[in-house]
Design an enzyme around this catalytic site. Structure first.
Site, PDB file in Angstrom:
ATOM      1  N   GLU A 105       0.831  -1.213   0.000  1.00 13.01           N
ATOM      2  CA  GLU A 105       0.000   0.000   0.000  1.00 13.01           C
ATOM      3  C   GLU A 105       0.863   1.258   0.000  1.00 13.01           C
ATOM      4  O   GLU A 105       0.545   2.243  -0.675  1.00 13.01           O
ATOM      5  CB  GLU A 105      -0.944  -0.025   1.203  1.00 13.01           C
ATOM      6  CG  GLU A 105      -2.043  -1.079   1.042  1.00 13.01           C
ATOM      7  CD  GLU A 105      -2.926  -1.222   2.266  1.00 13.01           C
ATOM      8  OE1 GLU A 105      -4.151  -1.077   2.132  1.00 13.01           O
ATOM      9  OE2 GLU A 105      -2.385  -1.496   3.362  1.00 13.01           O
ATOM     10  N   GLU A 125      -4.162  -9.520   3.828  1.00 14.04           N
ATOM     11  CA  GLU A 125      -4.965  -9.215   5.019  1.00 14.04           C
ATOM     12  C   GLU A 125      -6.144 -10.152   5.216  1.00 14.04           C
ATOM     13  O   GLU A 125      -6.557 -10.434   6.346  1.00 14.04           O
ATOM     14  CB  GLU A 125      -5.467  -7.759   4.948  1.00 14.04           C
ATOM     15  CG  GLU A 125      -4.401  -6.710   5.173  1.00 14.04           C
ATOM     16  CD  GLU A 125      -3.578  -6.388   3.926  1.00 14.04           C
ATOM     17  OE1 GLU A 125      -2.745  -5.479   3.992  1.00 14.04           O
ATOM     18  OE2 GLU A 125      -3.762  -7.055   2.885  1.00 14.04           O
TER      19      GLU A 125
END
Length: 694
Positions: A105, A125
């Site tokens: 990210e 995740e």
């Protein structure tokens, strides 16, 4: 320093340095933001490179900070990414080795990305019951496209960098110096304006509504009880249907919702529990380990063959020892057949099959295994048989060889006493099928050397097992607890339930298999043999004799085609048997027990709380080092539902006062003598604490 700052000519280099994977903890985030600000304030700096020290660019957020004040302390990961993205000088992410989660990210917030081949790229995740919470669901589709981005986010599976050319501005050759190349790239684009921002791209996917609806239907069917995969679809959908800032806000809302779910907490508990299991307080991480280059297995039966395959898979040569040639031939044929089945499924090449079989030797003579670094005994579960084997091993094995027993219940200290080297003896309890099951219970005897324990733990990792340390007791952690679970299953039959109702209730709760299907798979005669020993050794303990009656009917399970259920050739479906059910009803009548309707809730509570109560005793006695070790045993060896986190974690989610109240209630019913609350359970419940309370 958790992020180092250096200047190479006109390029500032910020190196994330937070071993082992440069996790984005508060200190790292703070240092990185300061580094960017310092570079922006320096007129001599024209561009910025962010990279990672050691073996990773960044493995992502520090999940130890979740639900702690640090997670809410600025600079957040969002702030770090915004600082990079809004920088007035180009920011280049130089990626190598591992770039996952928050690390990916961050790179998506940079203006450019360059990479080495083979770098593992992922947003994993979902494996922790979460979704990417720092813009991953909004930025990745803008770079890769909707479909590949959704696949990566929903699966969490790493993809090599060279398979994602759209993600990178340059991918270098394997022999190139990444930092030098990244600095050269940064110098080349230093004056390019405007600075490219991923957030300004559009996701272009014709007829996206149909694709997203198809994805929802597919993911919903596969996700089962886990909410995160479907939430991933919805947040990725926002990258197409919402403006970037609105999508970012929606992603954050869904992330904060998921982080509070029991399923995510359970997955995170399991993640940390697996890592904690290898830590033994009095065995430091730098304890020397013994070299394991050659292994020997005594016994070529189902367990011995399966154990041998673990070593072969890890590239360790194995000598298989048996007393009869027929048994040896049969064991080797079974190993080959197992590998051939794997080849048929496309999970192994024919070349690898021959490679592994080439590491396998066999013998009928103990003298031929004398040079092995470790020998694992996998013979019949009888102390007399074990004694004969270990006396012989003591006689022939070289000094320093590890003598391991695969016993599932017997006293490892007694086995060690058959040798003149008890410090070299350890329990390595593999679970069946040994070549498939992830759990390895490592049983530490009272005289087991610390180096032997450290070696066993290191070996478990090499064999791709989850090693959990247990002290010596009857049944160790897993089988000692399952005995109480099985006792309750038997009592439930006497009181009014039938096998299919008990199994369905357990499986609806999330167990891979109910107790009676599990008994049929393992072999009911194995439990029968253990109970016969119990009747002599511990006559004060009550058991249901229903399972004994079943065995007296010759119904040992799947291997005989008949157990609690009937089985057809080549079909593992469990078909209820009227004769068995009639036997159960008659047995209740013979005992004078009036059968009653038993709810699924009672079935589940009695099965699970029996595990929990015995687990509390095991903890109290120090047989298990920590509650999370017990959970790992049950998650990896007994099919306890992952989304419930293991029996001890599950008890914490229910609340120990509620567990204790239920135990008191069942103590007033039939077989109430089986419900003596563990003192630790009582103590924690009264303090309103949990087994995993810090």
């Amino acid at each position: 320093m958790t992020a180092e700052y250096q200047v190479h000519g006109a390029v500032a280099v910020i190196t994330l340095n937070n071993p082992p994977v440069n996790g984005m903890g508060l200190e790292t985030r703070t240092a990185a933001v300061k580094g960017i600000q310092r570079a922006l304030a320096d007129d001599a700096v024209k561009a910025i490179v962010i990279t990672g020290a050691g073996k990773a660019f960044s493995g992502g957020a520090d999940i130890k900070e979740f639900n702690t004040p640090k997670a809410l302390t600025e600079p957040s990961l969002h702030t770090l990414i915004a600082t990079a993205e809004s920088a007035t000088k180009p920011v280049v992410a130089a990626i190598h080795s591992v770039c996952m989660g928050g690390g990916l990210e961050l790179s998506l917030g940079c203006h450019y990305r360059v990479a080495m081949p083979g770098a593992q790229i992922a947003l994993p995740e979902v494996k922790l019951g979460l979704l990417p919470g720092a813009g991953g669901t909004q930025r990745l589709p803008r770079v890769l496209g909707l479909e590949p981005a959704l696949n990566m986010i929903v699966s969490g599976t790493p993809v090599p960098s060279e398979q994602l050319p759209a993600l990178f501005d340059e991918i270098y050759a394997a022999d190139v110096d990444l930092l030098q190349s990244a600095v050269a790239f940064a110098e080349k684009i230093a004056d390019v304006r405007p600075l490219p921002k991923v957030r300004e791209r559009k996701v272009d996917y014709p007829n996206h509504e149909a694709f997203l609806q198809f994805s929802r239907n597919t993911v919903k069917a596969m996700a089962g009880p886990f909410p995160a995969p479907l939430e991933c679809v919805e947040t990725v959908a926002a990258s197409v249907t919402m403006k970037f800032e609105d999508g970012l806000k929606f992603e954050r809302e869904r992330f904060l919702h998921l982080i509070q779910t029991t399923e995510s907490k359970a997955l995170r508990h399991a993640f940390f529990a697996e890592r904690m299991a290898s830590k033994v307080p009095d065995v430091p991480a730098d304890t020397p380990v013994r070299t394991i280059q050659r292994a020997a297995i005594v016994g070529a039966g189902t367990m011995g063959g399966g154990i041998a395959m673990n070593f072969l898979n890890a590239g360790i040569p194995v000598t298989l020892l048996e007393t009869r040639q027929e048994a040896l031939d049969k064991g080797i044929a079974t190993i080959r057949k197992n590998y051939e089945n794997t080849v048929k499924k496309g999970k192994l090449t024919a070349e690898k099959l021959e490679q592994r079989m080439g590491l396998l030797n066999s013998t009928l003579a103990y003298e031929d295994i004398a040079g092995a670094d470790i020998v694992v005994e996998a013979v019949f579960e009888d102390m007399g048989v074990k004694e004969a084997v270990f006396r012989k091993l003591d006689e022939v094995m070289k000094p320093g060889a590890i003598l391991a027993t695969n016993t599932s219940t017997l006293d490892v200290d007694q086995i060690a006493a058959f040798t003149g080297r008890p410090q070299d003896v350890i329990g390595t309890h593999f679970f069946s099928p040994a070549n498939v099951m992830k759990l390895l219970e490592i049983v530490r005897g009272s005289q087991t050397g610390k180096d032997v324990l450290a070696t066993a733990l290191a070996l478990s990792r090499k064999l791709k097992k989850t090693g959990v340390v247990s002290g010596v007791c009857d049944g160790f952690i897993g089988n000692r607890m399952i005995e109480q679970y099985s006792r309750q299953a038997g009592f439930l039959l006497e009181e009014g339930a039938l096998p299919e109702q008990v199994d369905k209730a357990a499986e609806k709760f999330g167990f891979a298999m109910g107790p009676f299907r599990m008994g049929d798979l393992a072999g009911n005669d194995i439990g029968w043999a253990i109970r016969k020993r119990r009747y002599v050794e511990k006559p004060e303990i009550s058991y249901s004799r229903t399972a004994d009656l079943l065995c007296e009917m010759g119904r040992y399970g799947q291997k005989t085609g008949a157990g609690w259920y009937d089985y057809k050739p080549g079909d593992r479906t469990a078909y209820p048997n009227a004769q068995v059910n009639a036997m159960i009803v008659q047995h209740s009548a013979d005992l004078g027990i009036g059968r009653r309707k038993i709810s699924d809730k009672e079935i589940v509570e009695r099965l699970v709380y029996a595990l929990v109560n015995e687990g509390a005793l095991i903890l109290e006695e120090g047989v298990a080092l920590r509650a999370s070790d017990i959970d790992m045993v049950y998650l990896t060896g007994y099919g306890f539902p992952l989304y419930r986190g293991g029996p001890m974690f599950y008890a914490d989610t229910v609340g120990l006062p509620n567990v204790l109240a239920a135990i008191h209630q069942y103590a007033r019913g039939h077989h109430g003598e089986a419900w003596q609350p563990a003192p630790l359970l009582v103590k924690l419940a009264e303090a309103n604490l949990g087994f995993n309370s810090k």
